[in-house]
Design a protein around this motif. Structure first.
Motif, PDB file in Angstrom:
ATOM      1  N   GLN A 103      -4.028   0.693  -7.182  1.00 53.73           N
ATOM      2  CA  GLN A 103      -5.410   0.720  -6.710  1.00 53.73           C
ATOM      3  C   GLN A 103      -5.789   2.101  -6.210  1.00 53.73           C
ATOM      4  N   LEU A 149      -7.826   4.512  -3.886  1.00 55.59           N
ATOM      5  CA  LEU A 149      -8.454   4.398  -2.578  1.00 55.59           C
ATOM      6  C   LEU A 149      -9.964   4.482  -2.720  1.00 55.59           C
ATOM      7  N   ILE A 171      -1.876   1.370  -2.864  1.00 54.73           N
ATOM      8  CA  ILE A 171      -3.089   2.193  -2.886  1.00 54.73           C
ATOM      9  C   ILE A 171      -2.696   3.653  -3.088  1.00 54.73           C
ATOM     10  N   GLN A 230       0.813  -1.222   0.000  1.00 55.69           N
ATOM     11  CA  GLN A 230       0.000   0.000   0.000  1.00 55.69           C
ATOM     12  C   GLN A 230       0.845   1.270   0.000  1.00 55.69           C
TER      13      GLN A 230
END
Length: 306
Positions: free
Chosen positions: A218, A220, A189, A151
């Motif tokens: 990715q 959020l 993320i 992340q």
């Protein structure tokens, strides 16, 4: 250099080149939990994680793995002509169980004749030597991919999202997997609360410097059944706009080596749970805008395609 008309090395292109046709992912549920949920590290999970443990689109955990595979293949084949699949253990932490149990369910999945890859989403702090040995054995049967949810590389953000592991732990997991020739895919993320564009790109550059097979980028998502969702409802914080996100993705791809496969450029969380950003639910629109953004960047010529 172009990859099947893409301006990045897409997973789809890699799979078609490797297996001669399109390969589809089957999301499975191994019935596990997570040390961030069972009280070992915490009880509420990571701050952004849904009650389904990021397995909102996975099969039902009460079914056996052969049953889940059969059901998922039937669903997929009702829509598409597909023959080859990735068995993807998605929900919660998929190496967080006794080795004997993991051996059983992973073997059931990898020996399915239609499965060409076993992909396992897990945490870097849940890879004991016994589990690593099991993964190495399975990797001799068919390719095994391990997806690690990093992340961010920034300690303050990592603490805020309650990841529960250190960057050093992540590095050790990547090194141990590399020693066993097991492919690593890293989840990042973009748009985590409090992180600047500079910090996000620092994470991307760091991941790009590692020996990894792929990356998932990715956006959020604020989901209603998460602690982050409850925090956002009480005290809304700034989120990326669609334009900002598409430009950020282009910046990320510029910083990644062309040898890294791009497994995801955005995401579309469950619409019934999605609080924000609502524009993310139109996934095809977002992907099309990313493509237009990449086409419009002259800096790509010679820098990424060489």
């Amino acid at each position: 250099m172009y990859w099947n008309d893409k301006r990045y090395y897409s997973l789809d292109f890699y799979l078609k080149q490797t297996f001669g046709e399109k390969v589809y992912r089957l999301a499975l549920n191994g019935g596990m939990t997570c040390p961030n949920r069972d009280g070992t590290l915490g009880s509420n999970g990571c701050i952004f994680c849904s009650q389904a443990g990021s397995g909102d689109f996975a099969q039902k955990g009460e079914q056996s793995i052969p049953q889940q595979l059969a059901s998922a293949k039937t669903q997929m084949r009702s829509k598409r002509n597909c023959q080859k699949f990735i068995a993807y253990f998605q929900a919660y932490t998929n190496t967080y169980a006794p080795v004997d149990y993991l051996r059983k369910i992973f073997t059931e999945a990898i020996l399915d004749p239609d499965v060409v890859i076993l992909s396992i989403a897990t945490r870097p702090d849940c890879l004991s030597l016994e589990i690593l040995q099991l993964l190495a054995e399975l990797n001799q049967i068919k390719p095994v991919w391990i997806e690690l949810g990093l992340q961010t590389i920034h300690p303050a953000t990592s603490q805020f999202i309650r990841s529960g592991f250190t960057l050093e732990c992540f590095h050790q997991a990547v090194n141990e997997l590399n020693l066993r020739h097991i492919s690593v895919i890293v989840h990042v993320i973009l748009g985590l609360p409090g992180e600047s564009r500079k910090q996000m790109l620092e994470t991307i550059s760091h991941v790009g410097s590692l020996k990894i097979f792929g990356i998932k980028l990715q956006l959020l998502h604020i989901l209603s059944d998460t602690d982050l969702g409850r925090l956002y409802k009480k005290e809304p914080f700034p989120l990326l706009s669609q334009d900002d996100y598409c430009n950020l993705i282009a910046d990320c791809l510029e910083r990644l080596p062309k040898t890294i496969t791009i497994h995801r450029l955005t995401g579309d969380g469950p619409k019934k749970l999605l609080t924000a950003p609502l524009w993310s639910s139109a996934k095809r629109s977002v992907l099309n805008q990313i493509e237009r953004t990449l086409k419009g960047r002259d800096t790509w010529q010679g820098k990424y395609y060489s």
